[in-house]
Design a protein around this motif. Structure first.
Motif, PDB file in Angstrom:
ATOM      1  N   ALA A   4      -7.047   1.569   0.668  1.00  0.00           N
ATOM      2  CA  ALA A   4      -6.726   0.619   1.741  1.00  0.00           C
ATOM      3  C   ALA A   4      -7.696   0.771   2.903  1.00  0.00           C
ATOM      4  O   ALA A   4      -8.182  -0.215   3.465  1.00  0.00           O
ATOM      5  CB  ALA A   4      -5.288   0.823   2.212  1.00  0.00           C
ATOM      6  N   GLU A  30      -4.946  -4.781   3.582  1.00  0.00           N
ATOM      7  CA  GLU A  30      -3.555  -4.651   3.992  1.00  0.00           C
ATOM      8  C   GLU A  30      -2.701  -5.541   3.101  1.00  0.00           C
ATOM      9  O   GLU A  30      -3.197  -6.494   2.489  1.00  0.00           O
ATOM     10  CB  GLU A  30      -3.372  -5.076   5.451  1.00  0.00           C
ATOM     11  CG  GLU A  30      -4.143  -4.235   6.455  1.00  0.00           C
ATOM     12  CD  GLU A  30      -3.960  -4.733   7.873  1.00  0.00           C
ATOM     13  OE1 GLU A  30      -3.304  -5.789   8.046  1.00  0.00           O
ATOM     14  OE2 GLU A  30      -4.474  -4.082   8.793  1.00  0.00           O
ATOM     15  N   VAL A  68       0.852  -1.184   0.000  1.00  0.00           N
ATOM     16  CA  VAL A  68       0.000   0.000   0.000  1.00  0.00           C
ATOM     17  C   VAL A  68       0.889   1.235   0.000  1.00  0.00           C
ATOM     18  O   VAL A  68       1.800   1.353   0.831  1.00  0.00           O
ATOM     19  CB  VAL A  68      -0.912   0.008   1.249  1.00  0.00           C
ATOM     20  CG1 VAL A  68      -1.769   1.277   1.280  1.00  0.00           C
ATOM     21  CG2 VAL A  68      -1.782  -1.248   1.284  1.00  0.00           C
ATOM     22  N   VAL A  91      -3.558   0.307  -3.529  1.00  0.00           N
ATOM     23  CA  VAL A  91      -3.157  -1.059  -3.190  1.00  0.00           C
ATOM     24  C   VAL A  91      -2.652  -1.765  -4.440  1.00  0.00           C
ATOM     25  O   VAL A  91      -3.422  -2.057  -5.363  1.00  0.00           O
ATOM     26  CB  VAL A  91      -4.340  -1.856  -2.591  1.00  0.00           C
ATOM     27  CG1 VAL A  91      -3.889  -3.260  -2.199  1.00  0.00           C
ATOM     28  CG2 VAL A  91      -4.928  -1.123  -1.384  1.00  0.00           C
TER      29      VAL A  91
END
Length: 263
Positions: free
Chosen positions: A245, A251, A174, A180
């Motif tokens: 994110a 994550e 990220v 992402v």
């Protein structure tokens, strides 16, 4: 001589400045290019991917990289040389190998073991200062014993799962905007039948969300989720004028399923 420098040190502490000082005391005329010190702490894969992706924009020189959760342990400090003549200095934890292979392949590897080229005493927790920075510019043969490149640690980059109208992807990292990066390239998406304008359903760790395959953020309305090709050729998720994110609850390391059937 050019030195590029990449770490997970951040900029709040003195770590980066101290390493700059060590390098400049040894070679006052060296030019240091800070690629980034914003790699997430201990995220070796993220550091390896960023180093490999940015290599093509860097002058040939020495590439110092330190993302080193195993500092002080059994992992080796190493120096590698690639086919283009670039040198890579850092821990043998997979961080350096993707970049060296992108530079034509590893032609030589040595363990950084000669105490003449280290600051004494060597800290158990700050090898960036005491081992890696002082070794820059030292002839490879003087650094320490040679290693077979085959024994170097290599990282496993997850492969996407491509099925008709459905793709399983992994979040690789990220960036500071919350975009992402996925382990997908544009050809993976095309193979599954997606093109700009296609609406897809994202199956996320905490639910589902609709996204649009697009060329840029401006192709969708503010707040919409976009699946786009980033500046390094990877597919990535973003929220126009937002943080993907946070909005998607994603994550690094988590999985995303992309369903190309009309949501």
């Amino acid at each position: 001589m050019f030195i590029t420098f990449l770490t997970d040190f951040g900029l709040q502490d003195d770590f980066v400045g101290t390493c700059h000082g060590v390098m400049k005391r040894i070679a006052p005329d060296v030019q240091i290019i800070d690629i980034t010190h914003g790699i997430e702490p201990h995220q070796v894969l993220q550091g390896a991917l960023v180093l490999a992706a940015t290599l093509q924009y860097m002058p040939v020189g020495v590439h110092l990289a330190v993302v080193d959760p195993g500092v002080g342990g059994a992992r080796r400090p190493v120096v590698l040389r690639d086919e283009e003549g670039r040198l890579y200095v850092g821990p043998d934890n997979g961080l350096l190998v993707p970049a060296a292979e992108a530079g034509g392949g590893i032609v030589a590897a040595h363990e950084l073991a000669n105490p003449e080229y280290a600051l004494q005493p060597v800290s158990r927790t700050f090898h960036g200062r005491d081992l890696f920075s002082p070794a820059l510019g030292v002839p490879l043969e003087d650094i320490g014993p040679p290693l077979d490149p085959e024994v170097l640690v290599r990282l496993g980059v997850p492969e996407p799962e491509i099925a008709p109208a459905r793709i399983g992807a992994s979040a690789l990292y990220v960036d500071r905007f919350g975009n992402v990066q996925l382990n997908l390239a544009a050809e993976h998406l095309a193979r599954a039948g997606a093109s700009p304008g296609t609406r897809v359903s994202l199956e996320l760790p905490d639910g589902t969300r609709t996204a649009v395959v697009a060329r840029t953020f401006a192709d969708v309305a503010p707040g919409d989720t976009v699946l786009y090709e980033d500046s390094y050729g990877n597919m990535a998720l973003a929220v126009s004028r937002g943080n993907a994110a946070e909005a998607l609850g994603l994550e690094a390391g988590q999985s995303v399923w992309i369903d190309l059937k009309s949501p």
